[in-house]
Design a protein around this motif. Sequence first.
Motif, PDB file in Angstrom:
ATOM      1  N   TYR A  71       0.837  -1.198   0.000  1.00 19.57           N
ATOM      2  CA  TYR A  71       0.000   0.000   0.000  1.00 19.57           C
ATOM      3  C   TYR A  71       0.869   1.244   0.000  1.00 19.57           C
ATOM      4  O   TYR A  71       2.061   1.199   0.291  1.00 19.57           O
ATOM      5  CB  TYR A  71      -0.933   0.010   1.225  1.00 19.57           C
ATOM      6  CG  TYR A  71      -0.200   0.279   2.512  1.00 19.57           C
ATOM      7  CD1 TYR A  71      -0.078   1.576   3.014  1.00 19.57           C
ATOM      8  CD2 TYR A  71       0.418  -0.746   3.225  1.00 19.57           C
ATOM      9  CE1 TYR A  71       0.628   1.828   4.185  1.00 19.57           C
ATOM     10  CE2 TYR A  71       1.113  -0.499   4.382  1.00 19.57           C
ATOM     11  CZ  TYR A  71       1.222   0.788   4.860  1.00 19.57           C
ATOM     12  OH  TYR A  71       1.932   1.041   6.010  1.00 19.57           O
ATOM     13  N   SER A  89      -3.976   0.368  -2.317  1.00 19.19           N
ATOM     14  CA  SER A  89      -3.248  -0.891  -2.170  1.00 19.19           C
ATOM     15  C   SER A  89      -3.494  -1.801  -3.362  1.00 19.19           C
ATOM     16  O   SER A  89      -4.461  -1.621  -4.111  1.00 19.19           O
ATOM     17  CB  SER A  89      -3.651  -1.606  -0.874  1.00 19.19           C
ATOM     18  OG  SER A  89      -4.963  -2.113  -0.961  1.00 19.19           O
ATOM     19  N   LEU A 107      -5.667  -0.605   7.254  1.00 19.71           N
ATOM     20  CA  LEU A 107      -5.794   0.422   6.219  1.00 19.71           C
ATOM     21  C   LEU A 107      -6.949   1.380   6.495  1.00 19.71           C
ATOM     22  O   LEU A 107      -6.903   2.537   6.075  1.00 19.71           O
ATOM     23  CB  LEU A 107      -5.927  -0.225   4.839  1.00 19.71           C
ATOM     24  CG  LEU A 107      -4.688  -0.989   4.363  1.00 19.71           C
ATOM     25  CD1 LEU A 107      -4.941  -1.639   3.007  1.00 19.71           C
ATOM     26  CD2 LEU A 107      -3.455  -0.102   4.315  1.00 19.71           C
TER      27      LEU A 107
END
Length: 138
Positions: A71, A89, A107
């Motif tokens: 990512y 990502s 994330l």
Amino acid sequence: MTIRAILASALMAPSLMLAACAGGASSETQIMGVTWVADEIGGTPVLPDSEVTLTFNPDGRSGGKGGCNTYGAGYQRNGNALTFEQAMSTQMFCAPDALMAQEHAYLNLLPQVTGFERSGDKLTLNTPAKSILFHAKP
């Protein structure tokens, strides 16, 4: 002021500015130049045999491995205040489902970060409700 004093001041100014910049951030606030490995994400320990990493680049970009996918995300820092943009990502699927859930949690937590604390080889990213704990990769 004499011409000699003015010239001496003009010649010394760049040296003084360089010296001030060379001092830079202390080791307790420096976050670049280190690969950070997550130990805990939002109060949950990182799964065994998975590695979630974070690195900070001087161009305002960060990135790493979310446990499965790589990512990247822009970041802004002002002292100990720190914010991230939404991460982009790769889209590989990894088993088990718990690994994907961990990556998803990580994330989604990054753009909620508001600041950080560093103590030695430990880094904590703080959100209003949770934190992400890291250690420096040897």
